[in-house]
Design an enzyme around this catalytic site. Sequence first.
Site, PDB file in Angstrom:
ATOM      1  N   LEU A 538      42.236  47.530  44.818  1.00 28.97           N
ATOM      2  CA  LEU A 538      43.048  45.809  46.292  1.00 28.97           C
ATOM      3  C   LEU A 538      44.081  45.553  45.333  1.00 28.97           C
ATOM      4  O   LEU A 538      44.629  44.521  46.551  1.00 28.97           O
ATOM      5  CB  LEU A 538      41.872  45.371  46.911  1.00 28.97           C
ATOM      6  CG  LEU A 538      40.378  45.840  46.944  1.00 28.97           C
ATOM      7  CD1 LEU A 538      39.077  45.561  47.543  1.00 28.97           C
ATOM      8  CD2 LEU A 538      41.038  46.737  48.702  1.00 28.97           C
ATOM      9  N   GLY A 539      43.952  45.451  44.111  1.00 29.79           N
ATOM     10  CA  GLY A 539      45.479  44.353  43.482  1.00 29.79           C
ATOM     11  C   GLY A 539      45.054  44.356  41.620  1.00 29.79           C
ATOM     12  O   GLY A 539      43.914  44.451  40.995  1.00 29.79           O
ATOM     13  N   VAL A 540      46.087  43.955  41.498  1.00 31.38           N
ATOM     14  CA  VAL A 540      46.053  44.212  39.757  1.00 31.38           C
ATOM     15  C   VAL A 540      46.290  42.487  40.344  1.00 31.38           C
ATOM     16  O   VAL A 540      46.929  42.571  40.333  1.00 31.38           O
ATOM     17  CB  VAL A 540      46.926  45.164  39.754  1.00 31.38           C
ATOM     18  CG1 VAL A 540      47.003  45.037  37.803  1.00 31.38           C
ATOM     19  CG2 VAL A 540      46.746  46.841  40.439  1.00 31.38           C
ATOM     20  N   GLY A 541      45.944  42.428  38.385  1.00 34.82           N
ATOM     21  CA  GLY A 541      46.007  41.084  37.655  1.00 34.82           C
ATOM     22  C   GLY A 541      46.139  41.130  36.196  1.00 34.82           C
ATOM     23  O   GLY A 541      46.063  42.368  36.298  1.00 34.82           O
ATOM     24  N   GLY A 542      46.942  39.817  35.825  1.00 37.08           N
ATOM     25  CA  GLY A 542      46.880  40.697  34.692  1.00 37.08           C
ATOM     26  C   GLY A 542      45.257  40.975  33.341  1.00 37.08           C
ATOM     27  O   GLY A 542      45.627  41.815  32.402  1.00 37.08           O
ATOM     28  N   GLY A 544      42.978  42.696  34.913  1.00 40.19           N
ATOM     29  CA  GLY A 544      41.777  44.014  35.342  1.00 40.19           C
ATOM     30  C   GLY A 544      42.231  43.943  37.231  1.00 40.19           C
ATOM     31  O   GLY A 544      43.242  44.084  37.246  1.00 40.19           O
ATOM     32  N   LYS A 561      35.009  43.726  40.968  1.00 40.25           N
ATOM     33  CA  LYS A 561      36.168  43.535  39.865  1.00 40.25           C
ATOM     34  C   LYS A 561      35.875  44.528  38.699  1.00 40.25           C
ATOM     35  O   LYS A 561      34.929  44.070  38.072  1.00 40.25           O
ATOM     36  CB  LYS A 561      35.680  42.081  39.703  1.00 40.25           C
ATOM     37  CG  LYS A 561      36.851  41.685  41.145  1.00 40.25           C
ATOM     38  CD  LYS A 561      36.672  40.140  40.728  1.00 40.25           C
ATOM     39  CE  LYS A 561      36.406  39.031  42.322  1.00 40.25           C
ATOM     40  NZ  LYS A 561      36.087  37.525  42.133  1.00 40.25           N
ATOM     41  N   ASP A 657      37.123  24.564  41.414  1.00 45.48           N
ATOM     42  CA  ASP A 657      38.774  25.737  41.544  1.00 45.48           C
ATOM     43  C   ASP A 657      39.500  25.614  42.866  1.00 45.48           C
ATOM     44  O   ASP A 657      39.280  26.997  43.120  1.00 45.48           O
ATOM     45  CB  ASP A 657      38.687  26.480  40.521  1.00 45.48           C
ATOM     46  CG  ASP A 657      39.799  27.079  39.630  1.00 45.48           C
ATOM     47  OD1 ASP A 657      41.227  26.492  40.231  1.00 45.48           O
ATOM     48  OD2 ASP A 657      40.170  28.474  39.876  1.00 45.48           O
TER      49      ASP A 657
END
Length: 878
Positions: A538-542, A544, A561, A657
């Site tokens: 569904l998505g990638v981040g720095g 994970g 996640k 946040d």
Amino acid sequence: MTNPNPPHLPKHLSCFLLFVSVIHAVLAANYDPSDKFLLNCGANGETSDDDGRKWTSDVRSKLSGGSSIASDAATQKPSVPTTPYTTARIFESEFTYSFPVSSGRKFIRLYFYPADYANLVARNGIFSVTVGPYTVLKNFSAFETANNLNYDFFHKEYSVSTESGTLNLTFTPAPNHPNSYAFINGIEVLSHPDIYSSKGTSMMVGLSTSFDIGNATALENVYRLNVGGQAITPSGDTGLFRPWEGDSPYIYGSDIGVFVATDQNLTISYPSGMPDYVAPVNVYKTARAMGPTPQVNLGFNLSWYFDVDTGFSYLVRLHFCEIDPNITKNNQRVFEIFINNQTAQPDADVVAWALKNEVPVYKDYIVFLPVGSPRQDLWLALHPNTEQKPNYYNAILNGVEIFKVNTSDGNLAGSLPNPIPNQSVIDPSRVLPRSSGKSSNKGWIIGGSIGGVLAGIVVIGLFVCLLSRKRKGRKTQNSSDRTSNWLPLSLYGNSDTSDTTAKTHGSYAPSIPSNLARHFTFAEIQAATDNFDEARLLGVGGFGKVYKGEINGGATKLAIKRGNPLADQGVNEFRTELELLSKLRHRHLVSLIGYCEENTEMILVYDYMAHGTLREHLYKTQNQPLTWKQRLDICIGAARGLHYLHTGAKHTIIHRDVKTTNILLDENFVAKVSDFGLSKTGPAMDHTHVSTVVKGSFGYLDPEYYRRQKLTEKSDVYSFGVVLFEILTGRPALNPTLAKEQVSLAEWALHCHKKGILDEILDPHLRGKVTSECFKKVAEIAVKCLADEGIHRPSMGDVLWTLEFAMQLQESAGEGSVDLENDEMPLSGKLKGFDDNVTDSTSTGLSTSIGGQSLGSEDSYGLTPSAVFSQIMNPNGR
Ligand SMILES: *[C@@H]1O[C@H](CO)[C@@H](O)[C@H](O)[C@H]1NC(C)=O
Ligand SMILES: *[C@@H]1O[C@H](CO)[C@@H](O)[C@H](O)[C@H]1NC(C)=O
Ligand SMILES: *[C@@H]1O[C@H](CO)[C@@H](O)[C@H](O)[C@H]1NC(C)=O
Ligand SMILES: *[C@@H]1O[C@H](CO)[C@@H](O)[C@H](O)[C@H]1NC(C)=O
Ligand SMILES: *[C@@H]1O[C@H](CO)[C@@H](O)[C@H](O)[C@H]1NC(C)=O
Ligand SMILES: *[C@@H]1O[C@H](CO)[C@@H](O)[C@H](O)[C@H]1NC(C)=O
Ligand SMILES: *[C@@H]1O[C@H](CO)[C@@H](O)[C@H](O)[C@H]1NC(C)=O
Ligand SMILES: *[C@@H]1O[C@H](CO)[C@@H](O)[C@H](O)[C@H]1NC(C)=O
Ligand SMILES: *[C@@H]1O[C@H](CO)[C@@H](O)[C@H](O)[C@H]1NC(C)=O
């Protein structure tokens, strides 16, 4: 739900504090239980639980009494482990289980999952239970208990001493209740060494009489915490299968002290005479202490509070181990211990007790809570002792166990626990069962912050050398082109280095007791994601990746996640998120379903959010722009969620946040607040504590919080004001490609408001769709939210009320919406053309310093927050 809410009365009256301090001489380690029964009641055959323990069916057990029924739970929430929770044995009349036992102490653990069984409704499951001569539960409703605690399932643990022979457990449906029945999902009987007794040596403080815990005493464990550390699962215990929780949910106030982490080579050596099954090494390897500044420490108590029944004595066992390498001698760290606001120990000195550092020691205290209100908080507080003139004005604690002691008539049964959050404050419909299976297959997910957390500041961790620690400057891979700019949570986000414990000990296990969320095995996660098939990404981040997962043959969709196993931080936020979210259930808060912690994996499992983040429906998106009513509706939902966090729970929870990437949308565009990795429980703190960590996302960060490190729920209100301007203007909170004065949305919007030209920055998609009254109301409240000082900002409740009112204004205008452009100035323009300065200098300074570094928008420009962090925090780095 019609929970009786037991009134929460002020604690008052003196409590008798009894003091027991015993050194136990017990046999040595490696306890092998002589009696061990694990009955999965109502089940067929043998099954294994999440800890790999084998449970047997109860059909061949020695049962006596009326008839019983074995039944499956009518509903099975995804969070609930199958063994032993999803089958039960039901009794409509008195019924006894008889266990053949040897003499000695036993843990009796009763496992409950209150659901409907065999056409019997959950709320009628009201009964009592006796264990041998002790009444352990009376007029007990597992349903109400679970409700009040916000648990789906739970267990209770007792310790009783038996003679060799038969131990009877008898279940009796409540006699005065029509249609009442008794049920049990699992029973565990496990011998344990006599580690909780005290004989003759112990004195009651202030009473000069002794209090013995002997064979006639039955105990109920009510709390068991690994202070400053992570939860320890039953299999992580010393063979006694006691789950240890993290302590953060029980800390009072914002003064949370610091985590004491230990270096890799620390060796905990149990003193002779203390068997190592008293508590596992991991309890002693972590601790919570006060911060490094003596003046600050003298000004507060490091405090925990525990909801307990009154009319009982409690055994409070405190576990200590000095693990700060600087503290090796007597009189270096000496502190007072208060239990229920009375001095239990004026001069605790861990090294003096243990004779050495890195050696565990524990102390037992007995406190009586007189009958008053049915329940009360038991307080535990630590404060530096100044009389002894120790080297450090500080205090330390590694673990706590609290046991209820039977009354003289053999009773341990108490009242319902106090409800943790007050669900009815906002949303009487309470929380729906977690959705299963209705999500559309389009979509996104639970999102987090794109490295959301920007600044972690000072901290924590006596051995953690923070600021010098250079981030590797990991560049996030996700560019601004990705539609969805979330990252898997601050969880794996940079955050601070406040908790190195997991890493240094190789114990990643940030698990929580199984009554809070479901534990998934890594194999289950692999199956749910087709072994992390990239097609499910569904998505990638720095830090994970997030995958869409499916269980129950595709009927239940999940957002999974997976943290980068090598990410050397985030464990602490992982834990915070896990502990907080698993206890909170609200229609407008994201539901945590479970987690997985095998093989250094840190995985969180959530409800799948079909429509992703609010942000991706506002700008830079292929999605149809949201209508004004949708936007308003989403903000009302999010405001409810935040209002609930601020006021619904017993102590305020500050999200810290709030932003559009942390507001997620389900398949019906219902808003859910997510990402609790930074949240903090507690009332506003009224003095600056050095260990305070300024966290949050630039563009949303409360200037007052930033300046003064004074954290209050009004910081969330500020951030929410920015969110309101985002939905009004359809632009990001920070956009460094714009002219300097426009970079920060908050500043620009305030500026436009002052000049009376706010309508000019209205999202073009909304032109002609918003009535001027409605626009005015929303803009007004947004401006108020951005007030420079917290005390001038409205409460979340006021914001919610205003937004609902604005919605009414919009709806009463019906279809024929007024075009703002045809209107007179919608907002006051008193200072029109007069004041060109943009808001206050501090926040300007903040944003320009970021803008000057082109660090810009927190998720669009490819810079890791860590990079920002290190530049801000380490001026030499610039
Ligand atoms: C004990 O102290 C806490 C916090 O200082 C306070 O909230 C509580 O009311 C006190 N309890 C009693 C019994 O005085
Ligand atoms: C308590 O029970 C154990 C096991 O039955 C026995 O060995 C011990 O002597 C008893 N202690 C006392 C004080 O009776
Ligand atoms: C039993 O518990 C129920 C709530 O679960 C309560 O309404 C009722 O008053 C209790 N009865 C007695 C006799 O305590
Ligand atoms: C246990 O229960 C059985 C059946 O009710 C009874 O015969 C037996 O005497 C009980 N044993 C004890 C120790 O109470
Ligand atoms: C721990 O011990 C190993 C081997 O004895 C040593 O190489 C390492 O430097 C030590 N680490 C620390 C942090 O002292
Ligand atoms: C710490 O707690 C004790 C007992 O409740 C109380 O007397 C004392 O005033 C507290 N100290 C501070 C600084 O809050
Ligand atoms: C319960 O505890 C008290 C005090 O610890 C003890 O005297 C009593 O005998 C215990 N057992 C029963 C069955 O009452
Ligand atoms: C919860 O909220 C309801 C409605 O506002 C109120 O009547 C009740 O007293 C509250 N309960 C607690 C424990 O705060
Ligand atoms: C321990 O001592 C070292 C070296 O003296 C110092 O750098 C460190 O800050 C000290 N730690 C604490 C907790 O005082």
